[in-house]
Design a protein around this motif. Structure first.
Motif, mmCIF file in Angstrom:
data_model
loop_
_atom_site.group_PDB
_atom_site.id
_atom_site.type_symbol
_atom_site.label_atom_id
_atom_site.label_comp_id
_atom_site.label_asym_id
_atom_site.label_seq_id
_atom_site.Cartn_x
_atom_site.Cartn_y
_atom_site.Cartn_z
ATOM 1 N N UNK A 130 27.679 40.591 7.030
ATOM 2 C CA UNK A 130 26.329 40.891 7.489
ATOM 3 C C UNK A 130 25.693 39.614 8.153
ATOM 4 N N UNK A 131 26.407 38.362 8.111
ATOM 5 C CA UNK A 131 25.984 37.327 8.456
ATOM 6 C C UNK A 131 26.021 37.103 9.964
ATOM 7 N N UNK A 132 25.171 36.230 10.661
ATOM 8 C CA UNK A 132 25.165 36.261 12.109
ATOM 9 C C UNK A 132 26.450 35.411 12.530
ATOM 10 N N UNK A 133 27.079 34.471 11.556
ATOM 11 C CA UNK A 133 28.203 33.685 11.637
ATOM 12 C C UNK A 133 29.478 34.497 11.781
ATOM 13 N N UNK A 134 29.672 35.472 11.060
ATOM 14 C CA UNK A 134 30.827 36.485 11.108
ATOM 15 C C UNK A 134 31.385 36.863 12.559
ATOM 16 N N UNK A 135 30.411 37.400 13.405
ATOM 17 C CA UNK A 135 31.193 37.853 14.499
ATOM 18 C C UNK A 135 31.861 36.740 15.445
ATOM 19 N N UNK A 136 31.080 35.617 15.462
ATOM 20 C CA UNK A 136 31.704 34.618 16.454
ATOM 21 C C UNK A 136 33.027 33.893 15.800
ATOM 22 N N UNK A 137 33.117 33.804 14.382
ATOM 23 C CA UNK A 137 34.336 33.414 13.936
ATOM 24 C C UNK A 137 35.501 34.245 13.769
ATOM 25 N N UNK A 138 35.005 35.780 13.821
ATOM 26 C CA UNK A 138 35.914 36.932 13.921
ATOM 27 C C UNK A 138 36.419 36.945 15.203
ATOM 28 N N UNK A 139 35.714 36.608 16.294
ATOM 29 C CA UNK A 139 36.158 36.688 17.646
ATOM 30 C C UNK A 139 37.195 35.361 17.644
ATOM 31 N N UNK A 140 36.805 34.471 17.562
ATOM 32 C CA UNK A 140 37.840 33.220 17.661
ATOM 33 C C UNK A 140 39.134 33.312 16.728
ATOM 34 N N UNK A 141 38.756 33.844 15.715
ATOM 35 C CA UNK A 141 39.925 33.960 14.850
ATOM 36 C C UNK A 141 41.131 34.914 15.566
ATOM 37 N N UNK A 142 40.470 36.078 16.257
ATOM 38 C CA UNK A 142 41.362 36.835 17.161
ATOM 39 C C UNK A 142 41.925 36.058 18.172
ATOM 40 N N UNK A 143 41.336 35.349 18.798
ATOM 41 C CA UNK A 143 41.812 34.359 19.858
ATOM 42 C C UNK A 143 42.966 33.512 19.339
ATOM 43 N N UNK A 144 42.818 33.179 18.180
ATOM 44 C CA UNK A 144 43.953 32.177 17.599
ATOM 45 C C UNK A 144 45.131 33.117 17.512
ATOM 46 N N UNK A 145 45.029 34.711 17.028
ATOM 47 C CA UNK A 145 46.257 35.372 17.174
ATOM 48 C C UNK A 145 46.929 35.117 18.327
ATOM 49 N N UNK A 146 46.169 35.344 19.555
ATOM 50 C CA UNK A 146 46.667 35.278 20.923
ATOM 51 C C UNK A 146 47.479 34.058 21.020
ATOM 52 N N UNK A 147 46.809 33.004 20.785
ATOM 53 C CA UNK A 147 47.533 31.642 20.860
ATOM 54 C C UNK A 147 48.841 31.435 20.269
ATOM 55 N N UNK A 148 48.546 31.853 19.033
ATOM 56 C CA UNK A 148 49.935 31.791 18.421
ATOM 57 C C UNK A 148 51.032 32.834 19.023
ATOM 58 N N UNK A 149 50.743 33.751 19.569
ATOM 59 C CA UNK A 149 51.484 34.709 20.304
ATOM 60 C C UNK A 149 52.055 33.995 21.341
ATOM 61 N N UNK A 150 51.247 33.243 22.105
ATOM 62 C CA UNK A 150 51.764 32.516 23.364
ATOM 63 C C UNK A 150 52.418 31.363 22.679
ATOM 64 N N UNK A 151 52.168 30.714 21.832
ATOM 65 C CA UNK A 151 53.126 29.805 21.266
ATOM 66 C C UNK A 151 54.563 30.037 20.917
ATOM 67 N N UNK A 152 54.542 31.253 20.299
ATOM 68 C CA UNK A 152 56.036 31.781 19.745
ATOM 69 C C UNK A 152 56.844 32.010 20.926
ATOM 70 N N UNK A 153 56.443 32.366 22.083
ATOM 71 C CA UNK A 153 57.016 32.667 23.195
ATOM 72 C C UNK A 153 57.045 31.572 24.256
ATOM 73 N N UNK A 154 55.969 30.610 24.405
ATOM 74 C CA UNK A 154 55.857 29.835 25.711
ATOM 75 C C UNK A 154 55.657 28.492 25.290
ATOM 76 N N UNK A 155 55.435 28.244 23.975
ATOM 77 C CA UNK A 155 55.434 26.707 23.466
ATOM 78 C C UNK A 155 53.882 25.989 23.751
ATOM 79 N N UNK A 156 54.011 24.956 23.235
ATOM 80 C CA UNK A 156 52.763 24.170 23.190
ATOM 81 C C UNK A 156 51.938 23.872 24.461
#
Length: 195
Positions: A37-63
């Motif tokens: 219910x906090x206003x902080x939740x949505x912004x960190x949830x969005x960036x957390x999911x972007x981290x998932x994408x970044x880790x998928x990119x790292x696994x396939x394409x590197x740093x």
């Protein structure tokens, strides 16, 4: 603040010091477990999911591919004040396969994020946030800092002096903290060029 530190390291320090930067995730969603219910939740949830994408990119394409994507994400969030873009749009903007966007909702990447985040926190303790900088000190021991927390990127000369001081302090086992109350919000400066 983390974005200002990233800009400092890439734009001002790296060109003048022998640095190879490896980008690692820290999820403020996993670390802080904000109330839904906090206003902080949505912004960190969005960036957390972007981290998932970044880790998928790292696994396939590197740093280097992670760096290109991080730079694009940071520019959109901090310079364009845009949190309505899709992972597909950001991936496309840097020439990466948009199929990596499926990781945005794939919680199997959370274990990778948590493991890498915990490795960073192991160096600095759990009572910190982001950024964390880690490297081998003069004794060859991997050590880290929380910070530096800066609101804007200093001039090149001051940036290099600050970096050199941080490197020197990394060799002092009994050094833990410098701090003063923040009196200004982060100022991201000009939008960086794509990488």
């Amino acid at each position: 603040f983390c974005w200002a530190t990233a800009r400092w390291a890439v734009d001002e320090v790296q060109p003048h010091r022998d640095l190879t930067i490896t980008w690692q995730p820290i999820s403020l969603f996993l670390k802080n477990e904000p109330d839904p219910d906090s206003s902080y939740h949505e912004s960190v949830w969005f960036t957390h999911r972007l981290l998932r994408v970044m880790e998928a990119v790292r696994a396939a394409e590197g740093n280097e591919a992670v760096f290109k994507l991080y730079w694009e994400l940071g520019a959109r969030i901090h310079h364009d004040n845009d949190r309505d873009f899709t992972a597909e749009e950001a991936l496309s903007a840097v020439g990466l396969d948009t199929s990596f966007a499926t990781a945005f909702d794939d919680e199997t990447w959370d274990d990778v994020i948590r493991t890498k985040m915990d490795e960073g926190l192991e160096l600095v303790g759990n009572d910190v946030g982001t950024p964390i900088i880690a490297f081998e000190n003069a004794d060859g021991v991997r050590a880290g800092y929380f910070g530096p927390v800066i609101s804007k990127v200093p001039s090149t000369d001051r940036s290099l002096a600050m970096w050199d001081a941080l490197v020197a302090m990394m060799d002092v086992d009994s050094f833990f903290e410098l701090k003063r109350t923040r009196t200004e919000s982060p100022g991201p400066g000009d939008r960086p060029a794509p990488r």
